[in-house]
Design an enzyme around this catalytic site. Sequence first.
Site, short mmCIF file in Angstrom:
data_model
loop_
_atom_site.label_atom_id
_atom_site.label_comp_id
_atom_site.label_asym_id
_atom_site.label_seq_id
_atom_site.Cartn_x
_atom_site.Cartn_y
_atom_site.Cartn_z
N THR A 122 0.85 -1.19 0.00
CA THR A 122 0.00 0.00 0.00
C THR A 122 0.89 1.24 0.00
O THR A 122 1.68 1.44 0.93
CB THR A 122 -0.90 -0.02 1.24
N LEU A 148 -7.25 -7.46 0.94
CA LEU A 148 -7.40 -8.67 1.76
C LEU A 148 -7.58 -8.30 3.22
O LEU A 148 -6.80 -7.52 3.76
CB LEU A 148 -6.15 -9.56 1.63
N ARG A 149 -8.59 -8.90 3.85
CA ARG A 149 -8.75 -8.69 5.29
C ARG A 149 -7.98 -9.76 6.04
O ARG A 149 -8.08 -10.95 5.69
CB ARG A 149 -10.22 -8.81 5.68
N PHE A 244 -19.95 -3.74 7.48
CA PHE A 244 -19.05 -2.76 8.09
C PHE A 244 -19.84 -1.66 8.79
O PHE A 244 -19.58 -0.47 8.62
CB PHE A 244 -18.14 -2.15 7.00
N LEU A 245 -20.80 -2.09 9.56
CA LEU A 245 -21.69 -1.13 10.20
C LEU A 245 -21.84 -1.48 11.67
O LEU A 245 -22.83 -1.14 12.29
CB LEU A 245 -23.05 -1.18 9.47
N CYS A 255 -3.64 -1.62 9.10
CA CYS A 255 -3.96 -0.94 7.84
C CYS A 255 -4.72 0.37 8.03
O CYS A 255 -4.23 1.43 7.63
CB CYS A 255 -4.77 -1.88 6.94
C1 UGA Z 1 -8.60 -3.84 5.90
C2 UGA Z 1 -9.53 -3.83 4.71
O1 UGA Z 1 -10.82 -4.33 5.08
C3 UGA Z 1 -8.97 -4.66 3.56
O2 UGA Z 1 -9.83 -4.55 2.42
C4 UGA Z 1 -7.57 -4.14 3.23
O3 UGA Z 1 -6.98 -4.88 2.18
C5 UGA Z 1 -6.70 -4.24 4.46
O4 UGA Z 1 -7.28 -3.43 5.51
C6 UGA Z 1 -5.32 -3.74 4.09
O5 UGA Z 1 -5.18 -2.56 3.78
O6 UGA Z 1 -4.40 -4.56 3.99
P1 UGA Z 1 -8.13 -5.51 7.93
O7 UGA Z 1 -7.63 -4.28 8.63
O8 UGA Z 1 -7.24 -6.70 7.87
O9 UGA Z 1 -8.55 -5.17 6.41
O10 UGA Z 1 -9.48 -6.01 8.66
P2 UGA Z 1 -10.99 -5.48 8.67
O11 UGA Z 1 -11.87 -6.66 8.61
O12 UGA Z 1 -11.20 -4.42 7.65
O13 UGA Z 1 -11.14 -4.83 10.14
C7 UGA Z 1 -10.50 -3.62 10.52
C8 UGA Z 1 -11.01 -3.18 11.88
O14 UGA Z 1 -12.36 -2.72 11.80
C9 UGA Z 1 -11.03 -4.27 12.96
O15 UGA Z 1 -10.56 -3.74 14.17
C10 UGA Z 1 -12.49 -4.65 13.07
O16 UGA Z 1 -12.85 -5.18 14.31
C11 UGA Z 1 -13.15 -3.30 12.83
N1 UGA Z 1 -14.56 -3.39 12.38
C12 UGA Z 1 -14.88 -3.99 11.22
C13 UGA Z 1 -15.55 -2.82 13.17
O17 UGA Z 1 -15.28 -2.24 14.25
N2 UGA Z 1 -16.85 -2.87 12.76
C14 UGA Z 1 -17.21 -3.46 11.59
O18 UGA Z 1 -18.42 -3.46 11.26
C15 UGA Z 1 -16.19 -4.04 10.80
#
Ligand code: UGA
Length: 426
Positions: A122, A148-149, A244-245, A255
Site C-alpha cells: 500500500t 485482503l482482510r 461494516f456497520l 492498515c
Molecule cells: C482492511 C480492509 O478491510 C482490507 O480490504 C484491506 O486490504 C486491508 O485493511 C489492508 O489494507 O491490507 P483488515 O484491517 O485486515 O482489512 O481487517 P478489517 O476486517 O477491515 O477490520 C478492521 C477493523 O475494523 C477491525 O478492528 C475490526 O474489528 C473493525 N470493524 C470492522 C468494526 O469495528 N466494525 C465493523 O463493522 C467491521
Amino acid sequence: MNIVVIGTSYVGLVQGACLARLGHSVLCVDIDESKVARLREGVVPFFEPDLEEIVRSEMQAGRLSFTSKITEAVMIQPAVIFLAVGTPQSENGAADLQYLKAAARDIVAAVQSTALVVIKSTVPPGTSKKVKEWLGSDFEVASNPEFLREGKAVSDFFNPDRIVIGTTSDRAEQLLRDVYSGIFTQVFVMSPESAELTKYAANTFLASRLSLINEVANIADHVGANIKDVEAALGADPRIGNQFLRAGAGFGGSCFPKDVLALDHAAREHGYAPKLIAPIMEVNLGQTERFLQKIYNRFDNIEGRKFSVWGLAFNAGTDDVRESPALRIIEKLLERGAELCVFDPYAMASGRLVLGDKVTFAPSMMDALIGTDALLVLTEWEEFLYAPWNTIAELLSERVIFDGKNFLPHKDLRDVGFEVFGIGLN
Ligand code: UGA
C-alpha cells in the site's frame, strides 16, 4: 507463469501461496533468513486461516519456494515481480518507502528488466513513478493493490470483489490479467495514480464508515436509543448497505490507522488539506476512551480491581495485535492499577510480546475468569458467543460484562443476571 514475490508478511505470503495454488511457479523472497528457514519447513509465522495448508501443499507440489537471496530470482526468469514489502507509518504520518526502495535496488542488481514490477504494497499516489525512477527506465512498473482482510485473506484472494490494475501499458495489463486468469471477478484498469488512490480511498472510506457508526452509537448512548436496531434499519437501505456497520470500542489493525493518516499526509504534500480525514482517527481513539469511561463509571476505583479480558487480536480470525483496541484498553487499565488476566484463542504469543509480564496469561477463557470482578470482551471470537454464561456468573465476583464489540447476546446475559455494558445499547 514464473513469478517472484518480495516480502513474506501478511500480504506477500498470501499473494505468493495463492498464486502458486492458481498454478504459477512462485519464488518468495524475504531478507529475514530465519523467517525463510521456517517457511521452508512449512511454518507460517502468523495465524491466517488455510494459509499454512496452502503453503505446505504448494511447496510439496514444487510450485512454491522461499529464499533470502534475490539473486536466485534470476534463475527462474520471472515474468512478474510483486513488491509486497512493508510501508510502515513514519513519524510525520507519511508512508515510509525505505523497504520499497531497498527492494527496487535489489531487483535492479538481480533481475532482467523484461520482468514487470508490480507494487502490491500500500503506497501513496505517485509511488509507481518513484519506483520506476529507482529501477531505471528499462523496467515497466504497475500498481495492483490488495484488498485482503486479515483473518479472511485467503478467501478474499480467491473471491475478490474486484481486481485493480494500475498501468497505461497494454503489455503490463495483459500480464496481470494472465496472472489472475483463474479468478473470476471484475477488473478495473486505470492509471497507477488512480490505482494507488483507490487503495487508500477504500480503507479511508471503510474507516470513516466505522467512525460514523461509532459516533451514532455515542449519540444512541445519550438519547437512549439502541444502536443495534439503528444499524439493522440503516443497513436495509442499499445505498448504505449492511456491511461494516458494527459499532464498538474502535477499530484497529495495521492498515486503517496507518492508511488514513498516510492519505491525509499525501494530500497535504500535494497542496490539499482534507477536512474529513483526520477526524476519522480522532473519533476512533475517542471511542476507546468512551468505552473505558463506562468501566470507570461502574467501578469508581480501578486500583487493585481484577478484570478478566477475552480477546487481544484487533479482529477475529487473526493473531495480529497491531493497533488493537484491546491493547489500548488494557494499557489504560494497567495505568490505573488494575490487575488483568487475559485470554485469546490465537493471539497469546503476539500479546505476550507486547504486554510481557504486565498481565497474567490464562490457559483458557474460563481460567481467565477465576478470581476476577468483571469480564471485558474485546475481540469477537465466535467461541466467546457460546460461553457457558451460567457457570461464568458463578465465577465472577460481580456479574458485570463490558462488551467492546457489541456482539454478545445482551438480553440473554441480562436474563442470567449480568449487568452488561456495550456502546449505544439501550
Ligand atoms: C482492511 C480492509 O478491510 C482490507 O480490504 C484491506 O486490504 C486491508 O485493511 C489492508 O489494507 O491490507 P483488515 O484491517 O485486515 O482489512 O481487517 P478489517 O476486517 O477491515 O477490520 C478492521 C477493523 O475494523 C477491525 O478492528 C475490526 O474489528 C473493525 N470493524 C470492522 C468494526 O469495528 N466494525 C465493523 O463493522 C467491521
